[in-house]
Design a protein around this motif. Structure first.
Motif, short mmCIF file in Angstrom:
data_model
loop_
_atom_site.label_atom_id
_atom_site.label_comp_id
_atom_site.label_asym_id
_atom_site.label_seq_id
_atom_site.Cartn_x
_atom_site.Cartn_y
_atom_site.Cartn_z
N VAL A 447 -6.86 -9.66 5.48
CA VAL A 447 -8.12 -8.63 5.50
C VAL A 447 -8.02 -8.23 6.94
N ALA A 448 -8.24 -9.20 8.01
CA ALA A 448 -8.47 -9.01 9.05
C ALA A 448 -7.25 -8.10 9.71
N LEU A 449 -5.80 -8.82 9.26
CA LEU A 449 -4.66 -8.17 9.69
C LEU A 449 -4.18 -6.92 9.22
N GLU A 450 -4.74 -6.61 7.83
CA GLU A 450 -4.67 -5.32 7.29
C GLU A 450 -5.68 -4.24 8.11
N ARG A 451 -6.67 -4.60 8.27
CA ARG A 451 -7.53 -3.66 8.90
C ARG A 451 -7.06 -3.29 10.44
N SER A 452 -6.61 -4.29 11.07
CA SER A 452 -6.03 -4.02 12.57
C SER A 452 -4.79 -3.45 12.40
N GLN A 453 -3.91 -3.73 11.61
CA GLN A 453 -2.75 -2.96 11.70
C GLN A 453 -3.05 -1.59 10.98
N ARG A 454 -3.58 -1.24 10.22
CA ARG A 454 -4.09 0.08 9.63
C ARG A 454 -4.56 0.97 10.88
N LEU A 455 -5.56 0.53 11.55
CA LEU A 455 -6.04 1.32 12.36
C LEU A 455 -5.18 1.73 13.80
N ALA A 456 -4.43 0.50 13.90
CA ALA A 456 -3.52 0.50 15.32
C ALA A 456 -2.41 1.52 15.03
N ALA A 457 -2.01 1.51 13.58
CA ALA A 457 -0.88 2.42 13.39
C ALA A 457 -1.32 3.95 13.46
N LEU A 458 -2.36 4.09 13.06
CA LEU A 458 -3.11 5.63 13.32
C LEU A 458 -3.24 5.93 14.59
N ALA A 459 -3.98 4.91 15.57
CA ALA A 459 -4.15 5.26 16.82
C ALA A 459 -2.97 5.28 17.84
N ALA A 460 -1.92 4.99 17.14
CA ALA A 460 -0.58 5.12 17.96
C ALA A 460 0.02 6.48 18.01
N VAL A 526 -11.81 5.65 14.75
CA VAL A 526 -10.63 5.59 14.11
C VAL A 526 -10.42 5.01 12.55
N ARG A 527 -11.71 4.14 12.02
CA ARG A 527 -11.62 3.92 10.85
C ARG A 527 -12.29 5.33 10.07
N LEU A 528 -13.16 6.14 10.72
CA LEU A 528 -13.68 7.43 10.22
C LEU A 528 -12.58 8.09 9.80
N LEU A 529 -11.87 8.39 10.86
CA LEU A 529 -10.73 9.14 10.79
C LEU A 529 -9.57 8.90 9.61
N HIS A 530 -9.30 7.46 9.62
CA HIS A 530 -8.44 6.86 8.56
C HIS A 530 -9.23 7.13 7.17
N ARG A 531 -10.39 7.05 7.06
CA ARG A 531 -11.00 7.16 5.65
C ARG A 531 -10.70 8.63 5.28
N TRP A 532 -11.05 9.59 6.28
CA TRP A 532 -10.97 11.10 5.84
C TRP A 532 -9.67 11.40 5.47
N LEU A 533 -8.61 10.93 6.26
CA LEU A 533 -7.13 11.18 6.00
C LEU A 533 -6.68 10.60 4.48
N THR A 534 -7.21 9.63 4.13
CA THR A 534 -6.48 8.79 3.09
C THR A 534 -7.52 9.09 1.77
N THR A 535 -8.65 9.94 1.84
CA THR A 535 -9.37 10.18 0.62
C THR A 535 -9.62 11.86 0.43
N GLY A 536 -10.28 12.03 -0.68
CA GLY A 536 -10.68 13.69 -0.82
C GLY A 536 -9.49 14.57 -1.00
N GLY A 537 -8.44 14.29 -1.11
CA GLY A 537 -7.21 15.11 -1.35
C GLY A 537 -6.69 15.73 -0.04
N THR A 538 -6.92 14.93 1.13
CA THR A 538 -6.45 15.46 2.59
C THR A 538 -4.99 15.20 2.67
N ARG A 539 -4.34 16.37 3.14
CA ARG A 539 -2.76 16.57 3.06
C ARG A 539 -2.38 16.45 4.63
N LEU A 540 -1.36 15.92 4.98
CA LEU A 540 -0.59 15.59 6.23
C LEU A 540 0.00 16.91 6.55
N VAL A 541 -0.45 17.75 7.70
CA VAL A 541 0.14 18.78 8.08
C VAL A 541 1.16 18.89 8.95
#
Length: 578
Positions: A447-460, A526-541
């Motif tokens: 769980v810790a690794l998944e959270r860390s990798q997920r946030l790091a990938a977006l922040a990069a 970063v966590r708030l941004l990741h949640r917004w991007l991955t829920t609610g039908g958000t599309r990557l432009v």
């Protein structure tokens, strides 16, 4: 008969001023049976708006059974009287249409609503779930017990001097309830209740605290606040920020602090100190959430309980020395794992990492050349090659450091597989308690690794643009840079979104990457941004480079961790992630 009114109210629209609300006041008479059968014998309903009666509905209903003598004595409704009247399935469509777009009002509302809901379910009708107001509960919230020892309808009608008295006939009782409702609404003005939301909150909890004199006097603070999404700040006598919050309708939310609906002791105390309310209008909820986090970090208001330190967290990182060891730090470094919500959870993760990568456990600093310490007991147990005594050179120690880096970065999950194999072996030898401990350790680490990798990938990512449907044919837009919100905007229905996107990109804030796995961005943002991007039908432009997460990262082990169901892991904001 029912008239054409506004569409069905939703709970997002309950800030409606009371003068604009349509009420349907309802009363049912029954055989005295349960809601499980067709026990309704009479329906009476009155539709009102702005204090005016705009429609009535009344009908007898044949329950299909005899009416008990005691009920006949109470209501005067006999079996002969209802014989030939329409059955309930015939009446329901008309009643539901009459209720459309209104707030359902009844005295002891759970009784009436229970019968109607059960009837809809039994006869294949959809219960419309209207907002419900109980006048008995409202009376208990508004009238002191010394004035109204009883809140029965007859007692209230006599106390308030209604012209219509209840007679246990549906329409007459509904008319009496209308008058009781109007008298009660006259009483709630001095409680600061002016909207439907406030009225329902007051009635829902009959023991709600009445607003203090300070609350009522300070209602004026909400007057300059706009009805728009954004962030609000309560300021004290020295202009200090007391409290920060967000809302989709700033004016409505701020007004609620000055009513009986606000029952939190700390917040009522805060309102007593407040001298001004500032507001920051935002494009949409994501921008409001980000601005709230930044304002909380900047002002650390004493009446906010959460997120006052969004930059605070604990990380597990290798030390910068010839023979690196794991340390728990508060400043993120390159290759660090985190953030964790507490030092103890970070230490627990470090202990599990030491089970899967052969780093040394001692805390002494070992020079690269000529180490001369005596080896410890771990060397004798075969769990350390004793670099402190010169038995292990730097080149031989380096693969352990590389294994740690690969595991944290999601480049190699071999260490996770090795621990999973050990758990299987322990279970095969029937060492179930030891296997369970290892299982929980591995699940928390995943769980810790998944959270860390997920946030790091977006922040990069130097830049990413997302678009989410706003629910009205338009788009909510956001430009992200290095894990931070750099610009936010909207493209309303009918507006081509791409020109708006390009304008936002040109005017977006310049963000310089910082140190650590999140490039200087606060983990909560970063966590708030990741949640917004991955829920609610958000599309990557747009994304430069492409947004991706490591193929051998802990995300591929997520199902294993969820099946293991370890105790909750706590992140830097205190929210459970396990």
């Amino acid at each position: 008969m029912p008239s054409t009114e506004a569409p069905q109210l939703s709970f997002d629209e309950l800030g409606t001023p009371l003068r604009e609300v349509t009420f349907v006041v309802l009363d049912l008479e029954t055989t005295g049976g349960s809601a499980a059968g067709d026990a309704i014998t009479e329906i009476g309903a009155v539709r009102i708006r702005g204090g005016e009666r705009i429609g009535e509905l009344a009908t007898l209903v044949d329950p299909g059974t005899g009416i008990p003598p005691n009920v006949v004595a109470l209501t005067g409704i006999t079996t002969a009287l209802v014989t030939g009247a329409p059955r309930l399935p015939e009446v329901l469509p008309t009643l539901l249409e009459f209720l459309s777009g209104s707030v359902l009002v009844a005295h002891n509302a759970p009784f009436d609503v229970g019968f109607l809901r059960a009837a809809c379910e039994r006869h294949g009708r959809v219960w419309p779930r209207p907002p419900v107001l109980c006048t008995a509960r409202l009376a208990r919230a508004v009238l002191p017990r010394s004035e109204a020892p009883s809140v029965r309808l007859g007692a209230l009608a006599r106390l308030l001097g209604t012209t219509t008295l209840p007679t246990h006939r549906a329409l007459e009782d509904a008319r009496a309830t209308v008058e009781v409702l109007h008298h009660l609404l006259e009483r709630i003005g001095n409680l600061g209740v002016q909207s439907l939301e406030e009225l329902l909150t007051l009635a829902r909890d009959a023991s709600a605290h009445r607003p203090t004199q300070k609350q009522r006097q300070k209602r004026r603070l909400a007057e300059p606040v706009p009805s728009a999404p954004g962030v609000y700040l309560f300021r004290g006598p020295r202009d200090e920020v007391l409290y920060v919050g967000t809302s989709g309708d700033l004016r409505r939310r701020v007004r609620s602090y000055f009513t009986a609906g606000e029952r939190r002791r700390r917040v009522r105390e805060m309102v007593g100190l407040a001298e001004r309310v500032d507001s920051v209008v935002c494009a949409h909820a994501l921008e409001a959430g980000v601005r709230e986090l930044r304002l909380l970090a900047a002002h650390k208001p004493r009446y906010n309980r959460r997120s006052r330190h969004p930059d605070r967290g604990w990380w597990v990182a290798p030390t910068a020395e010839a023979f690196p060891r794991l340390s728990v730090v508060t400043s993120p470094r390159a290759g660090a794992l985190g953030p964790f919500g507490s030092r103890s959870s970070a230490r627990a993760a470090a202990e599990t990492l030491l089970e899967v990568v052969p780093l040394r456990r001692c805390t002494q600093r070992i020079p690269a050349r000529n180490p001369s310490a005596a080896p410890c007991v771990l060397h004798e147990l075969g769990r350390c090659k004793a670099p402190c005594a010169g038995y292990q050179p730097v080149d031989d120690y380096a693969p352990a450091v590389a294994a740690l880096q690969a595991l944290v970065a999601g480049q190699d999950d071999g260490a996770l597989r090795a621990l999973a194999d050990e758990i299987t072996a322990l279970a095969d030898r029937e060492r179930f308690e030891a296997a369970a401990r290892r299982r929980d350790q591995l699940a928390r680490l995943i769980v810790a690794l998944e959270r860390s990798q997920r946030l790091a990938a977006l922040a990069a990512l130097p830049e990413l643009v997302g678009a989410r449907p706003d629910g009205h044919g338009g788009w909510e837009l956001a430009v992200l840079r290095w894990g931070r919100l750099a610009a936010a905007g909207v493209a309303r229905r009918g507006t081509p979104p791409m020109p708006v996107v390009e304008a936002l990109r040109r005017g977006a804030q310049t963000v310089l990457p910082g140190p650590g796995p999140l490039y200087g961005a606060p983990a909560e943002e970063v966590r708030l941004l990741h949640r917004w991007l991955t829920t609610g039908g958000t599309r990557l432009v747009y994304s430069e480079p492409n947004w991706s997460e490591p193929a051998r990262g802990a995300a591929s082990w997520g199902g294993w961790a969820r099946r293991a169901r370890p105790a909750p892991v706590v992140d830097a904001s205190g929210a459970g992630l396990g």
